[in-house]
Design a protein around this motif. Structure first.
Motif, PDB file in Angstrom:
ATOM      1  N   LEU A  73     -56.503 -10.938  -8.201  1.00 45.16           N
ATOM      2  CA  LEU A  73     -57.778 -11.268  -7.546  1.00 45.16           C
ATOM      3  C   LEU A  73     -58.932 -10.415  -8.061  1.00 45.16           C
ATOM      4  N   GLU A  74     -58.741  -9.129  -8.177  1.00 43.21           N
ATOM      5  CA  GLU A  74     -59.809  -8.228  -8.623  1.00 43.21           C
ATOM      6  C   GLU A  74     -60.239  -8.548 -10.055  1.00 43.21           C
ATOM      7  N   ALA A  75     -59.301  -8.955 -10.879  1.00 42.04           N
ATOM      8  CA  ALA A  75     -59.579  -9.220 -12.298  1.00 42.04           C
ATOM      9  C   ALA A  75     -60.020 -10.653 -12.563  1.00 42.04           C
ATOM     10  N   ASN A  76     -60.222 -11.462 -11.493  1.00 47.20           N
ATOM     11  CA  ASN A  76     -60.632 -12.862 -11.643  1.00 47.20           C
ATOM     12  C   ASN A  76     -59.573 -13.683 -12.378  1.00 47.20           C
ATOM     13  N   SER A  77     -58.315 -13.330 -12.146  1.00 45.99           N
ATOM     14  CA  SER A  77     -57.213 -14.084 -12.756  1.00 45.99           C
ATOM     15  C   SER A  77     -56.030 -14.153 -11.789  1.00 45.99           C
ATOM     16  N   PRO A  78     -56.277 -14.645 -10.563  1.00 41.94           N
ATOM     17  CA  PRO A  78     -55.194 -14.679  -9.586  1.00 41.94           C
ATOM     18  C   PRO A  78     -54.081 -15.639  -9.999  1.00 41.94           C
ATOM     19  N   THR A  79     -52.875 -15.311  -9.576  1.00 42.63           N
ATOM     20  CA  THR A  79     -51.722 -16.125  -9.957  1.00 42.63           C
ATOM     21  C   THR A  79     -51.001 -16.727  -8.760  1.00 42.63           C
ATOM     22  N   LEU A  80     -51.363 -16.328  -7.548  1.00 45.62           N
ATOM     23  CA  LEU A  80     -50.582 -16.759  -6.399  1.00 45.62           C
ATOM     24  C   LEU A  80     -51.405 -17.483  -5.343  1.00 45.62           C
ATOM     25  N   GLU A  81     -52.294 -18.401  -5.801  1.00 50.21           N
ATOM     26  CA  GLU A  81     -52.993 -19.260  -4.850  1.00 50.21           C
ATOM     27  C   GLU A  81     -51.992 -20.267  -4.297  1.00 50.21           C
ATOM     28  N   VAL A  82     -52.139 -20.593  -3.034  1.00 47.08           N
ATOM     29  CA  VAL A  82     -51.307 -21.625  -2.421  1.00 47.08           C
ATOM     30  C   VAL A  82     -51.493 -22.915  -3.215  1.00 47.08           C
ATOM     31  N   SER A  83     -50.443 -23.706  -3.325  1.00 47.26           N
ATOM     32  CA  SER A  83     -50.560 -25.007  -3.990  1.00 47.26           C
ATOM     33  C   SER A  83     -49.565 -25.975  -3.366  1.00 47.26           C
ATOM     34  N   GLY A  84     -49.857 -27.251  -3.500  1.00 43.65           N
ATOM     35  CA  GLY A  84     -48.972 -28.280  -2.975  1.00 43.65           C
ATOM     36  C   GLY A  84     -49.031 -28.372  -1.463  1.00 43.65           C
ATOM     37  N   GLY A  85     -48.265 -29.283  -0.910  1.00 42.37           N
ATOM     38  CA  GLY A  85     -48.165 -29.414   0.540  1.00 42.37           C
ATOM     39  C   GLY A  85     -49.468 -29.726   1.233  1.00 42.37           C
ATOM     40  N   ALA A  86     -50.372 -30.454   0.566  1.00 39.85           N
ATOM     41  CA  ALA A  86     -51.686 -30.872   1.081  1.00 39.85           C
ATOM     42  C   ALA A  86     -52.725 -29.751   1.073  1.00 39.85           C
ATOM     43  N   TYR A  87     -52.401 -28.594   0.492  1.00 41.06           N
ATOM     44  CA  TYR A  87     -53.374 -27.495   0.412  1.00 41.06           C
ATOM     45  C   TYR A  87     -54.593 -27.913  -0.407  1.00 41.06           C
ATOM     46  N   ALA A  88     -55.765 -27.528   0.045  1.00 43.01           N
ATOM     47  CA  ALA A  88     -57.010 -27.720  -0.696  1.00 43.01           C
ATOM     48  C   ALA A  88     -57.999 -26.648  -0.259  1.00 43.01           C
ATOM     49  N   ARG A  89     -58.737 -26.104  -1.203  1.00 41.02           N
ATOM     50  CA  ARG A  89     -59.800 -25.147  -0.872  1.00 41.02           C
ATOM     51  C   ARG A  89     -60.790 -25.816   0.063  1.00 41.02           C
ATOM     52  N   GLN A  90     -61.398 -24.999   0.919  1.00 44.68           N
ATOM     53  CA  GLN A  90     -62.332 -25.517   1.913  1.00 44.68           C
ATOM     54  C   GLN A  90     -63.712 -24.893   1.738  1.00 44.68           C
ATOM     55  N   THR A  91     -64.733 -25.681   2.006  1.00 43.66           N
ATOM     56  CA  THR A  91     -66.119 -25.224   1.931  1.00 43.66           C
ATOM     57  C   THR A  91     -66.380 -24.172   3.000  1.00 43.66           C
ATOM     58  N   ILE A  92     -67.203 -23.186   2.651  1.00 39.57           N
ATOM     59  CA  ILE A  92     -67.640 -22.177   3.614  1.00 39.57           C
ATOM     60  C   ILE A  92     -69.158 -22.080   3.543  1.00 39.57           C
ATOM     61  N   THR A  93     -69.786 -21.992   4.695  1.00 38.16           N
ATOM     62  CA  THR A  93     -71.211 -21.684   4.775  1.00 38.16           C
ATOM     63  C   THR A  93     -71.356 -20.388   5.543  1.00 38.16           C
ATOM     64  N   LEU A  94     -72.374 -19.629   5.188  1.00 41.73           N
ATOM     65  CA  LEU A  94     -72.534 -18.278   5.726  1.00 41.73           C
ATOM     66  C   LEU A  94     -73.861 -18.113   6.456  1.00 41.73           C
ATOM     67  N   THR A  95     -73.864 -17.196   7.413  1.00 46.83           N
ATOM     68  CA  THR A  95     -75.096 -16.825   8.098  1.00 46.83           C
ATOM     69  C   THR A  95     -75.999 -16.070   7.130  1.00 46.83           C
ATOM     70  N   ALA A  96     -77.286 -16.004   7.439  1.00 45.85           N
ATOM     71  CA  ALA A  96     -78.206 -15.191   6.654  1.00 45.85           C
ATOM     72  C   ALA A  96     -77.747 -13.744   6.719  1.00 45.85           C
ATOM     73  N   ALA A  97     -77.739 -13.086   5.593  1.00 44.35           N
ATOM     74  CA  ALA A  97     -77.301 -11.692   5.549  1.00 44.35           C
ATOM     75  C   ALA A  97     -78.252 -10.801   6.340  1.00 44.35           C
ATOM     76  N   SER A  98     -77.666  -9.847   7.036  1.00 46.16           N
ATOM     77  CA  SER A  98     -78.433  -8.861   7.784  1.00 46.16           C
ATOM     78  C   SER A  98     -77.652  -7.561   7.774  1.00 46.16           C
ATOM     79  N   GLY A  99     -78.291  -6.484   7.364  1.00 47.87           N
ATOM     80  CA  GLY A  99     -77.608  -5.201   7.312  1.00 47.87           C
ATOM     81  C   GLY A  99     -76.465  -5.182   6.318  1.00 47.87           C
ATOM     82  N   GLY A 100     -76.541  -6.004   5.284  1.00 46.56           N
ATOM     83  CA  GLY A 100     -75.487  -6.059   4.275  1.00 46.56           C
ATOM     84  C   GLY A 100     -74.255  -6.819   4.717  1.00 46.56           C
TER      85      GLY A 100
END
Length: 131
Positions: free
Chosen positions: A34-61
């Motif tokens: 993950l840190e090196a931008n080359s992950p090898t163990l993302e979940v796969s199969g079984g109907a898995y799919a990445r999901q959209t995320i929306t974020l609040t406006a940043a405040s205090g970092g």
């Protein structure tokens, strides 16, 4: 590292960087790569799919997700989810080329997902901070 490098180059070196218009949550069964931008163990199969995320406006970092993030009901065991990442593509899998790890973190509590389970982050549960 990918996103950190982009921020440094953009903010401190004047290099252009266009952030992704949409970002996604990906689930992993280990931290490997993950840190090196080359992950090898993302979940796969079984109907898995990445999901959209929306974020609040940043405040205090800090920011968090503005709505529940619900993954599809697993049609096979996904294993024990230990990590998550914010990524910049919904389905590409060539890490560092057509999809990148923008940020990642360890789940507070690992969650085993079996056939028939639904994995979900509640509203506000994905806390993003920059120190």
């Amino acid at each position: 590292d990918y996103y950190e490098n982009q921020v440094i180059n953009h903010m401190l070196r004047g290099q252009a960087f266009t952030p992704a218009a949409t970002i996604y949550v990906a689930l992993f069964t280990a931290v490997t790569g993950l840190e090196a931008n080359s992950p090898t163990l993302e979940v796969s199969g079984g109907a898995y799919a990445r999901q959209t995320i929306t974020l609040t406006a940043a405040s205090g970092g800090a920011s968090d997700n503005t709505a529940d993030i619900t993954f599809p009901t697993a049609t096979a065991a996904w294993g024990t989810i230990t990590h998550m990442a914010i990524v910049d593509h919904v389905s590409n899998v060539t890490w560092g080329t057509n999809v990148n790890v923008l940020m990642w973190g360890v789940l507070t509590v690992a969650k085993t997902v079996n056939n028939g389970d639904t994995f979900k982050f509640n509203l506000g549960a994905v806390d993003i901070t920059i120190d």
